[in-house]
Design a protein around this motif. Structure first.
Motif, short mmCIF file in Angstrom:
data_model
loop_
_atom_site.label_atom_id
_atom_site.label_comp_id
_atom_site.label_asym_id
_atom_site.label_seq_id
_atom_site.Cartn_x
_atom_site.Cartn_y
_atom_site.Cartn_z
N ASN A 1 0.88 -14.28 -7.25
CA ASN A 1 0.64 -12.90 -7.53
C ASN A 1 -0.68 -12.59 -7.27
O ASN A 1 -1.79 -13.28 -7.42
N GLY A 2 -0.89 -11.54 -6.20
CA GLY A 2 -2.32 -11.18 -5.88
C GLY A 2 -2.28 -9.87 -5.05
O GLY A 2 -1.37 -9.20 -4.94
N LYS A 3 -3.51 -9.33 -4.79
CA LYS A 3 -3.60 -8.38 -4.15
C LYS A 3 -4.80 -8.56 -2.95
O LYS A 3 -5.59 -9.25 -3.17
N MET A 4 -4.59 -7.65 -1.84
CA MET A 4 -5.76 -7.91 -0.70
C MET A 4 -6.27 -6.67 -0.74
O MET A 4 -5.59 -5.51 -1.09
N ILE A 5 -7.40 -6.55 -0.38
CA ILE A 5 -8.51 -5.06 -0.25
C ILE A 5 -8.64 -5.20 1.14
O ILE A 5 -9.44 -6.19 1.67
N LYS A 6 -8.42 -4.12 1.92
CA LYS A 6 -8.44 -4.11 3.33
C LYS A 6 -8.98 -2.97 3.83
O LYS A 6 -8.82 -1.79 3.19
N GLY A 7 -9.59 -3.01 5.26
CA GLY A 7 -10.21 -1.96 5.83
C GLY A 7 -11.26 -1.20 5.51
O GLY A 7 -11.87 -1.36 4.27
N ASP B 1 -11.87 1.82 4.11
CA ASP B 1 -11.39 2.35 3.02
C ASP B 1 -11.18 1.66 1.72
O ASP B 1 -11.02 2.05 0.76
N ALA B 2 -11.24 0.36 1.96
CA ALA B 2 -10.88 -0.73 0.92
C ALA B 2 -9.59 -0.37 0.16
O ALA B 2 -9.53 -0.46 -1.19
N GLN B 3 -8.67 -0.18 0.99
CA GLN B 3 -7.24 0.10 0.72
C GLN B 3 -6.76 -1.18 -0.26
O GLN B 3 -6.89 -2.37 0.40
N VAL B 4 -5.98 -1.11 -1.16
CA VAL B 4 -5.44 -2.10 -1.85
C VAL B 4 -4.08 -2.26 -1.50
O VAL B 4 -3.13 -1.42 -1.67
N VAL B 5 -3.66 -3.47 -1.09
CA VAL B 5 -2.52 -3.82 -0.75
C VAL B 5 -1.67 -5.04 -1.84
O VAL B 5 -2.52 -5.92 -2.06
#
Length: 114
Positions: free
Chosen positions: A52-58, A60-64
């Motif tokens: 269970n987790g989320k990534m923060i990318k790019g 714009d700090a988009q949440v995946v």
């Protein structure tokens, strides 16, 4: 003594489900490692990681809503250890039973800050 983090990378167990006997033997081998290195004071902590987790990318700090994977490989956990030098840290890491499940380890020295 220098501190190191060991990143445990392994196949996602849901993709190729091991038998109960294989899981039991693998847990026993992990316990042997902890029993050997725990009393020395060189094992400082660590944990398995849930899926269970989320990534923060790019920019714009988009949440995946997912965790990092490469194919079916995931980061399954981490260990925090201390050792005299990188060679000694690697020596400790080579005894970790992740290799019996086609996993691998990354040993990284922690940076001293402040």
């Amino acid at each position: 003594m220098t501190k190191y983090i060991i990143l445990v990378r392994e196949p996602d167990g849901r993709a190729n489900q091991p038998t109960e006997e294989q899981q039991s033997a693998h847990r026993a081998n992990w316990n042997k490692w902890f029993e050997k290195h725990g009393p020395t004071g060189n094992f400082l902590g660590g944990s398995a990681l849930s899926l269970n987790g989320k990534m923060i990318k790019g920019p714009d700090a988009q949440v995946v809503h997912d965790i990092h994977r490469t194919g079916t490989e995931i980061v399954g956990g981490y260990l925090l250890i201390q050792a005299e030098n990188m060679d000694k840290a690697v020596e400790m890491a080579r005894e970790i039973p992740v290799f019996e499940v086609d996993g691998y380890l990354e040993v990284r020295e922690l940076m001293v800050t402040g």
